[in-house]
Write a protein that holds these residues in place. Structure first.
Motif, PDB file in Angstrom:
ATOM      1  N   ILE A 205       0.857  -1.052   0.000  1.00 35.74           N
ATOM      2  CA  ILE A 205      -0.218   0.157   0.109  1.00 35.74           C
ATOM      3  C   ILE A 205       0.868   1.216  -0.082  1.00 35.74           C
ATOM      4  O   ILE A 205       1.788   1.268   0.848  1.00 35.74           O
ATOM      5  N   GLY A 206       0.498   2.166  -0.920  1.00 34.65           N
ATOM      6  CA  GLY A 206       1.170   3.441  -0.922  1.00 34.65           C
ATOM      7  C   GLY A 206       1.128   4.306  -2.278  1.00 34.65           C
ATOM      8  O   GLY A 206       0.046   4.559  -2.384  1.00 34.65           O
ATOM      9  N   ASP A 207       2.313   4.883  -2.649  1.00 35.25           N
ATOM     10  CA  ASP A 207       2.174   5.777  -3.893  1.00 35.25           C
ATOM     11  C   ASP A 207       3.360   5.577  -4.376  1.00 35.25           C
ATOM     12  O   ASP A 207       4.279   4.778  -4.320  1.00 35.25           O
ATOM     13  N   HIS A 208       3.371   6.365  -5.844  1.00 31.33           N
ATOM     14  CA  HIS A 208       4.483   6.285  -6.700  1.00 31.33           C
ATOM     15  C   HIS A 208       5.139   5.175  -6.836  1.00 31.33           C
ATOM     16  O   HIS A 208       4.532   3.885  -6.988  1.00 31.33           O
ATOM     17  N   GLY A 209       6.679   4.825  -6.783  1.00 27.81           N
ATOM     18  CA  GLY A 209       7.344   3.746  -7.034  1.00 27.81           C
ATOM     19  C   GLY A 209       6.963   2.609  -5.826  1.00 27.81           C
ATOM     20  O   GLY A 209       7.218   1.234  -6.591  1.00 27.81           O
ATOM     21  N   TRP A 210       6.490   2.934  -4.872  1.00 28.50           N
ATOM     22  CA  TRP A 210       5.917   1.738  -4.089  1.00 28.50           C
ATOM     23  C   TRP A 210       5.080   0.866  -4.464  1.00 28.50           C
ATOM     24  O   TRP A 210       4.880  -0.295  -4.456  1.00 28.50           O
ATOM     25  N   VAL A 211       3.979   1.611  -5.172  1.00 27.59           N
ATOM     26  CA  VAL A 211       2.877   0.682  -5.975  1.00 27.59           C
ATOM     27  C   VAL A 211       3.493   0.118  -7.270  1.00 27.59           C
ATOM     28  O   VAL A 211       3.324  -0.996  -7.403  1.00 27.59           O
ATOM     29  N   CYS A 212       3.928   0.872  -8.126  1.00 27.93           N
ATOM     30  CA  CYS A 212       4.234   0.388  -9.339  1.00 27.93           C
ATOM     31  C   CYS A 212       5.347  -0.435  -9.214  1.00 27.93           C
ATOM     32  O   CYS A 212       5.511  -1.601 -10.126  1.00 27.93           O
ATOM     33  N   GLY A 213       6.508  -0.055  -8.560  1.00 28.48           N
ATOM     34  CA  GLY A 213       7.645  -1.180  -8.365  1.00 28.48           C
ATOM     35  C   GLY A 213       6.972  -2.627  -7.899  1.00 28.48           C
ATOM     36  O   GLY A 213       7.535  -3.622  -8.325  1.00 28.48           O
ATOM     37  N   ALA A 214       6.266  -2.383  -6.995  1.00 29.47           N
ATOM     38  CA  ALA A 214       5.726  -3.826  -6.318  1.00 29.47           C
ATOM     39  C   ALA A 214       4.671  -4.555  -7.700  1.00 29.47           C
ATOM     40  O   ALA A 214       5.015  -5.772  -7.674  1.00 29.47           O
ATOM     41  N   GLY A 215       4.008  -3.715  -7.924  1.00 33.82           N
ATOM     42  CA  GLY A 215       3.062  -4.371  -9.294  1.00 33.82           C
ATOM     43  C   GLY A 215       3.815  -4.734 -10.386  1.00 33.82           C
ATOM     44  O   GLY A 215       3.415  -6.171 -10.739  1.00 33.82           O
ATOM     45  N   GLN A 216       5.143  -4.333 -10.781  1.00 40.66           N
ATOM     46  CA  GLN A 216       5.676  -4.872 -11.621  1.00 40.66           C
ATOM     47  C   GLN A 216       6.432  -6.178 -11.558  1.00 40.66           C
ATOM     48  O   GLN A 216       6.644  -7.121 -12.168  1.00 40.66           O
ATOM     49  N   LEU A 217       6.551  -6.410  -9.834  1.00 41.52           N
ATOM     50  CA  LEU A 217       7.202  -7.777  -9.599  1.00 41.52           C
ATOM     51  C   LEU A 217       6.278  -8.696  -9.154  1.00 41.52           C
ATOM     52  O   LEU A 217       6.657  -9.871  -8.639  1.00 41.52           O
ATOM     53  N   GLY A 218       4.862  -8.481  -9.670  1.00 37.80           N
ATOM     54  CA  GLY A 218       3.795  -9.471  -9.452  1.00 37.80           C
ATOM     55  C   GLY A 218       3.226  -9.379  -8.075  1.00 37.80           C
ATOM     56  O   GLY A 218       2.740 -10.625  -7.897  1.00 37.80           O
ATOM     57  N   ILE A 219       3.515  -8.178  -7.311  1.00 38.13           N
ATOM     58  CA  ILE A 219       3.026  -8.499  -5.790  1.00 38.13           C
ATOM     59  C   ILE A 219       1.609  -7.538  -5.851  1.00 38.13           C
ATOM     60  O   ILE A 219       2.008  -6.449  -6.472  1.00 38.13           O
ATOM     61  N   GLU A 220       0.520  -7.742  -5.492  1.00 35.12           N
ATOM     62  CA  GLU A 220      -0.472  -6.841  -5.424  1.00 35.12           C
ATOM     63  C   GLU A 220      -0.100  -5.516  -4.517  1.00 35.12           C
ATOM     64  O   GLU A 220       0.462  -5.626  -3.611  1.00 35.12           O
ATOM     65  N   ALA A 221      -0.667  -4.608  -5.369  1.00 30.97           N
ATOM     66  CA  ALA A 221      -0.321  -3.086  -4.914  1.00 30.97           C
ATOM     67  C   ALA A 221      -1.390  -2.112  -5.309  1.00 30.97           C
ATOM     68  O   ALA A 221      -2.101  -2.410  -6.005  1.00 30.97           O
ATOM     69  N   MET A 222      -1.696  -1.359  -4.307  1.00 30.40           N
ATOM     70  CA  MET A 222      -2.637  -0.172  -4.406  1.00 30.40           C
ATOM     71  C   MET A 222      -2.369   0.948  -3.769  1.00 30.40           C
ATOM     72  O   MET A 222      -1.479   1.010  -2.906  1.00 30.40           O
ATOM     73  N   GLY A 223      -2.897   2.145  -4.239  1.00 30.38           N
ATOM     74  CA  GLY A 223      -2.454   3.419  -3.535  1.00 30.38           C
ATOM     75  C   GLY A 223      -3.039   4.594  -4.222  1.00 30.38           C
ATOM     76  O   GLY A 223      -4.150   4.289  -5.026  1.00 30.38           O
ATOM     77  N   LEU A 224      -2.344   5.851  -3.683  1.00 32.90           N
ATOM     78  CA  LEU A 224      -2.800   7.047  -4.204  1.00 32.90           C
ATOM     79  C   LEU A 224      -2.413   7.513  -5.357  1.00 32.90           C
ATOM     80  O   LEU A 224      -1.027   7.575  -5.364  1.00 32.90           O
ATOM     81  N   ALA A 225      -2.930   8.246  -6.174  1.00 35.89           N
ATOM     82  CA  ALA A 225      -2.145   8.988  -7.259  1.00 35.89           C
ATOM     83  C   ALA A 225      -2.911  10.300  -7.965  1.00 35.89           C
ATOM     84  O   ALA A 225      -4.082  10.301  -7.945  1.00 35.89           O
ATOM     85  N   ASP A 226      -1.908  11.123  -8.310  1.00 37.83           N
ATOM     86  CA  ASP A 226      -2.375  12.419  -8.905  1.00 37.83           C
ATOM     87  C   ASP A 226      -2.594  12.373 -10.149  1.00 37.83           C
ATOM     88  O   ASP A 226      -2.359  11.268 -10.912  1.00 37.83           O
ATOM     89  N   THR A 227      -3.170  13.646 -10.965  1.00 37.52           N
ATOM     90  CA  THR A 227      -3.378  13.626 -12.268  1.00 37.52           C
ATOM     91  C   THR A 227      -1.964  13.488 -13.062  1.00 37.52           C
ATOM     92  O   THR A 227      -2.117  13.308 -14.276  1.00 37.52           O
ATOM     93  N   ASP A 228      -0.976  13.955 -12.427  1.00 34.99           N
ATOM     94  CA  ASP A 228       0.157  13.581 -13.118  1.00 34.99           C
ATOM     95  C   ASP A 228       1.158  12.477 -12.898  1.00 34.99           C
ATOM     96  O   ASP A 228       2.367  12.289 -12.962  1.00 34.99           O
ATOM     97  N   ASP A 229       0.417  11.379 -12.466  1.00 43.89           N
ATOM     98  CA  ASP A 229       0.822  10.022 -12.026  1.00 43.89           C
ATOM     99  C   ASP A 229       0.306   9.037 -12.914  1.00 43.89           C
ATOM    100  O   ASP A 229      -0.354   7.986 -12.416  1.00 43.89           O
ATOM    101  N   PRO A 230       0.580   8.980 -14.099  1.00 44.60           N
ATOM    102  CA  PRO A 230      -0.140   7.894 -14.989  1.00 44.60           C
ATOM    103  C   PRO A 230       0.085   6.501 -14.852  1.00 44.60           C
ATOM    104  O   PRO A 230      -0.646   5.642 -14.994  1.00 44.60           O
ATOM    105  N   ALA A 231       1.466   6.482 -14.425  1.00 45.61           N
ATOM    106  CA  ALA A 231       1.958   5.102 -14.132  1.00 45.61           C
ATOM    107  C   ALA A 231       1.136   4.115 -13.319  1.00 45.61           C
ATOM    108  O   ALA A 231       0.722   2.904 -13.753  1.00 45.61           O
TER     109      ALA A 231
END
Length: 271
Positions: A205-231
Motif C-alpha cells: 500500500i502506498g504511492d509512486h514507486g512503492w505501488v508500481c515497483g511492487a506491481g511490476q514484480l507481481g505483488i498486489e499493490a494499490m495506492g493514491l495517485a495524482d493527475t500527473d501520475d499516469p503510471a
C-alpha cells in the motif's frame, strides 16, 4: 461517520478532487514523458501496451475525470470526486480481504510530509486486526538518481510506514522523509524480505514507486495517485495495480483524515 455524499463534499472543499493544484501543463507533460518511456514517470512500471500520449490522456480522462480534450492545455487539472469515492470503496474492499486472510502487508510512501498520517493509520488498524506489518531492510542505504545527481538515502520506518531519508541527516524513527518517485525503495525492501526468508507482503500500500515497483514484480499493490501520475492508472488498466485512487496527493496532511476514517469504516477496521 462520513457517508459517500459527505466524503464527496469534503473532497471538493479540500481540493482533493474537483479543480486541484496540479496544473494541466504538468499533467500533459507527464503523459508525454510516459509515452516516451521516461523512467521518472514510469515509477518502476514496464508497460505492456504502446501507450502513446493520446491513449494515456484517454485513460486518465476515464480513470480520473481530467479533460480528454488535447487542446485544453492550461489551468488547473480536474479530478472527478465520484471516481475518487468509487476508488476508495474498492481500496477498502481490498483491505477487508487482506484482514480476512490475516495476510502480511507492506506500506511505503514517496510523500511522507503529506501522506504519512494516512498510511500510519492504516498500518495501526491492520496490525490490530492481526496482519503483520512488515519492515524489511530498515536502515538500508539506497543510491537514488535525482535531478541533482545520485544521492544516498536510508530506508526508514515510522509508525509502520516506509520512506527514505538523507543518510545521516535525520534521527531514526523521525517523521521527516524525502519526496521520491523511485521504485528502488520497494525493490530493496522486497529483496531484503526474500533474503531473510520472511513472508513477502500479500499487499503493498502506498504511492509512486512503492505501488508500481511492487506491481511490476507481481505483488498486489494499490495506492493514491495524482493527475500527473499516469503510471498507477496504466498499471491498474494492465492488471498490475489493484486500485489507483485519483486525488491530489500534496494537500495539507490533516485533509486526508476524513478519508482515513471513511476507508477504515468501510473496511470494518474502525478503531
Amino acid at each position: 461517520m462520513l457517508n459517500p455524499g459527505a466524503l464527496r463534499a469534503h473532497l471538493l472543499a479540500a481540493r482533493l478532487a474537483g479543480p486541484v493544484a496540479t496544473s494541466r501543463e504538468t499533467s500533459l507533460r507527464s503523459y508525454r514523458l510516459f509515452a516516451a518511456r521516461d523512467p521518472r514517470v514510469l515509477l518502476g512500471l514496464d508497460p505492456e501496451g504502446a501507450w502513446e500520449q493520446p491513449e494515456v490522456l484517454r485513460l486518465m480522462a476515464e480513470r480520473c475525470g481530467v479533460s480528454d480534450d488535447a487542446e485544453h492545455v492550461s489551468g488547473p487539472d480536474v479530478i472527478d470526486p465520484d471516481r475518487t469515492v468509487a476508488a476508495l470503496e474498492a481500496f477498502a474492499g481490498r483491505l477487508r480481504a487482506v484482514v480476512a486472510a490475516r495476510a502480511p502487508v507492506l506500506l511505503g510512501t514517496g510523500h511522507p510530509h503529506r501522506l504519512l498520517g494516512f498510511y500510519a493509520s492504516l498500518a495501526r488498524a491492520l496490525s490490530a486486526a492481526g496482519c503483520s506489518v512488515l519492515t524489511p531492510a530498515h536502515g538500508r542505504c539506497i543510491d537514488i538518481t535525482t535531478r541533482f545527481g545520485v544521492r544516498t538515502y536510508r530506508l526508514d520506518y515510522a509508525h509502520g510506514v516506509a520512506s527514505v531519508r538523507v543518510a545521516g541527516a535525520e534521527r531514526p524513527g523521525g517523521e521527516t522523509g524525502v519526496h521520491t518517485h523511485s521504485p528502488l525503495p520497494v525493490r530493496t525492501a522486497l529483496d531484503a524480505a526474500a533474503d531473510a526468508r520472511i513472508p513477502l507482503p500479500a499487499l503493498v500500500i502506498g504511492d509512486h514507486g512503492w505501488v508500481c515497483g511492487a506491481g511490476q514484480l507481481g505483488i498486489e499493490a494499490m495506492g493514491l495517485a495524482d493527475t500527473d501520475d499516469p503510471a498507477l492508472f496504466v498499471g491498474e488498466a494492465e492488471g498490475r495495480v489493484s486500485v489507483a485512487v485519483p486525488l491530489d496527493d500534496a494537500v495539507r496532511s490533516d485533509y486526508y483524515r476524513p478519508l482515513t476514517r471513511y476507508v477504515l469504516n468501510r473496511a470494518c477496521l474502525s478503531q
